[in-house]
Design a protein around this motif. Structure first.
Motif, PDB file in Angstrom:
ATOM      1  N   ILE A   1      35.513  33.622 -19.134  1.00  0.00           N
ATOM      2  CA  ILE A   1      35.027  34.345 -20.316  1.00  0.00           C
ATOM      3  C   ILE A   1      35.155  33.467 -21.548  1.00  0.00           C
ATOM      4  CG2 ILE A   1      35.536  36.271 -21.880  1.00  0.00           C
ATOM      5  CD1 ILE A   1      36.246  37.919 -19.327  1.00  0.00           C
ATOM      6  N   SER A   2      36.294  32.825 -21.727  1.00  0.00           N
ATOM      7  CA  SER A   2      36.526  31.960 -22.883  1.00  0.00           C
ATOM      8  C   SER A   2      35.531  30.809 -22.927  1.00  0.00           C
ATOM      9  CB  SER A   2      37.960  31.433 -22.859  1.00  0.00           C
ATOM     10  OG  SER A   2      38.189  30.573 -23.943  1.00  0.00           O
ATOM     11  N   VAL A   3      35.308  30.163 -21.790  1.00  0.00           N
ATOM     12  CA  VAL A   3      34.340  29.056 -21.707  1.00  0.00           C
ATOM     13  C   VAL A   3      32.955  29.549 -22.117  1.00  0.00           C
ATOM     14  CG1 VAL A   3      33.086  27.620 -20.030  1.00  0.00           C
ATOM     15  CG2 VAL A   3      35.588  27.639 -20.031  1.00  0.00           C
ATOM     16  N   THR A   4      32.573  30.720 -21.620  1.00  0.00           N
ATOM     17  CA  THR A   4      31.242  31.272 -21.923  1.00  0.00           C
ATOM     18  C   THR A   4      31.121  31.633 -23.396  1.00  0.00           C
ATOM     19  OG1 THR A   4      31.089  32.100 -19.656  1.00  0.00           O
ATOM     20  CG2 THR A   4      29.554  33.032 -21.273  1.00  0.00           C
ATOM     21  N   LEU A   5      32.130  32.279 -23.945  1.00  0.00           N
ATOM     22  CA  LEU A   5      32.097  32.641 -25.367  1.00  0.00           C
ATOM     23  C   LEU A   5      32.027  31.395 -26.248  1.00  0.00           C
ATOM     24  CD1 LEU A   5      34.682  35.580 -25.431  1.00  0.00           C
ATOM     25  CD2 LEU A   5      32.179  35.747 -25.567  1.00  0.00           C
ATOM     26  N   ASP A   6      32.817  30.366 -25.898  1.00  0.00           N
ATOM     27  CA  ASP A   6      32.762  29.102 -26.651  1.00  0.00           C
ATOM     28  C   ASP A   6      31.377  28.483 -26.563  1.00  0.00           C
ATOM     29  OD1 ASP A   6      35.424  29.316 -27.399  1.00  0.00           O
ATOM     30  OD2 ASP A   6      36.168  27.886 -25.901  1.00  0.00           O
TER      31      ASP A   6
ATOM     32  N   GLN B   1      24.401  23.915 -27.741  1.00  0.00           N
ATOM     33  CA  GLN B   1      25.261  22.760 -28.005  1.00  0.00           C
ATOM     34  C   GLN B   1      24.775  21.481 -27.313  1.00  0.00           C
ATOM     35  OE1 GLN B   1      29.440  23.701 -27.376  1.00  0.00           O
ATOM     36  NE2 GLN B   1      29.069  25.842 -27.847  1.00  0.00           N
ATOM     37  N   GLY B   2      23.489  21.318 -27.203  1.00  0.00           N
ATOM     38  CA  GLY B   2      22.941  20.111 -26.590  1.00  0.00           C
ATOM     39  C   GLY B   2      22.858  20.155 -25.072  1.00  0.00           C
ATOM     40  N   PHE B   3      23.215  21.288 -24.460  1.00  0.00           N
ATOM     41  CA  PHE B   3      23.118  21.451 -23.011  1.00  0.00           C
ATOM     42  C   PHE B   3      21.937  22.366 -22.682  1.00  0.00           C
ATOM     43  CE2 PHE B   3      27.695  20.723 -23.754  1.00  0.00           C
ATOM     44  CZ  PHE B   3      27.909  19.646 -22.898  1.00  0.00           C
ATOM     45  N   TYR B   4      21.413  22.215 -21.474  1.00  0.00           N
ATOM     46  CA  TYR B   4      20.308  23.070 -21.026  1.00  0.00           C
ATOM     47  C   TYR B   4      20.801  24.412 -20.491  1.00  0.00           C
ATOM     48  CZ  TYR B   4      17.350  18.994 -21.473  1.00  0.00           C
ATOM     49  OH  TYR B   4      16.681  17.925 -21.972  1.00  0.00           O
ATOM     50  N   GLY B   5      22.054  24.503 -20.132  1.00  0.00           N
ATOM     51  CA  GLY B   5      22.638  25.735 -19.600  1.00  0.00           C
ATOM     52  C   GLY B   5      24.070  25.469 -19.186  1.00  0.00           C
ATOM     53  N   LEU B   6      24.747  26.537 -18.782  1.00  0.00           N
ATOM     54  CA  LEU B   6      26.147  26.462 -18.366  1.00  0.00           C
ATOM     55  C   LEU B   6      26.241  26.853 -16.903  1.00  0.00           C
ATOM     56  CD1 LEU B   6      29.253  26.334 -18.995  1.00  0.00           C
ATOM     57  CD2 LEU B   6      29.069  28.766 -19.629  1.00  0.00           C
ATOM     58  N   ARG B   7      27.012  26.093 -16.141  1.00  0.00           N
ATOM     59  CA  ARG B   7      27.284  26.414 -14.747  1.00  0.00           C
ATOM     60  C   ARG B   7      28.803  26.502 -14.580  1.00  0.00           C
ATOM     61  NH1 ARG B   7      22.790  27.299 -15.603  1.00  0.00           N
ATOM     62  NH2 ARG B   7      20.962  26.609 -14.433  1.00  0.00           N
ATOM     63  N   ILE B   8      29.250  27.577 -13.946  1.00  0.00           N
ATOM     64  CA  ILE B   8      30.678  27.797 -13.739  1.00  0.00           C
ATOM     65  C   ILE B   8      30.959  27.889 -12.248  1.00  0.00           C
ATOM     66  CG2 ILE B   8      32.615  29.386 -14.069  1.00  0.00           C
ATOM     67  CD1 ILE B   8      31.323  30.232 -16.726  1.00  0.00           C
TER      68      ILE B   8
END
Length: 173
Positions: A163-168, A119-126
């Motif tokens: 979990i929801s954030v990651t799945l999205d 989605q235009g990001f390089y990765g996700l950080r939580i």
């Protein structure tokens, strides 16, 4: 949140069917029943918690992360392969803390990293938070740095939210 699971659910951990294909489960026969000898560390932690719910006292964030990693190991092993935790919190001796800083550990770095460009990001950080805890000054600096470099940064207050954030993020909802 107290985790309780049925015998069938627990048996899913000790059967080869419910373990991701890359995981290896070996069994030994004891008293006419098979006993798993190589079970996921997440499953072991959750089984101990189920037997003794007081283990969660003061460790809500820890068990939120354990549940998060357990979920992805069981249901989305492809995502599980791309996530990891950064061990920034917790008590350490002065020597161990100094060794970790010498190795490059940096205060305030997010708890969970998902290394997949989406989605235009390089990765996700939580950054996991529990109860009334809020972001520290160092965590806010990391949020700004990472967002400035094209990463998605999310503060989550529950396993379900993470979990929801990651799945999205992975377009799996």
């Amino acid at each position: 949140m107290t985790l309780r699971f049925s015998e069938d659910w627990y048996q899913g951990y000790v059967s080869k069917k419910s373990v991701p294909s890359k995981a290896k489960v070996t069994t030994k026969k004891r008293a006419n029943r098979k006993v798993a000898t190589n079970v996921s560390p997440h499953a072991i932690a959750l089984a101990k918690l189920a037997k003794n719910p007081s283990l969660e006292d003061g460790k809500g964030e820890h068990y939120s992360q354990v549940r998060y990693f357990d979920y992805f190991e069981r249901f989305h092993p492809d995502v599980y392969d791309l996530i990891h935790a950064t061990p920034n919190g917790g008590y350490r001796t002065e020597k161990a803390g100094a060794e970790m800083r010498a190795e490059g550990q940096k205060k305030g770095y997010p708890d969970i990293s998902l290394d997949s460009a989406q989605q235009g990001f390089y990765g996700l950080r939580i950054e996991m938070k529990y109860g009334k805890n809020s972001l520290t000054a160092e965590q806010k600096i990391w949020r700004e740095r990472l967002e400035g470099q094209g990463y998605k940064y999310v503060e989550c207050r529950s396993t379900e939210e993470a979990i929801s954030v990651t799945l999205d993020y992975m377009n799996l909802n």
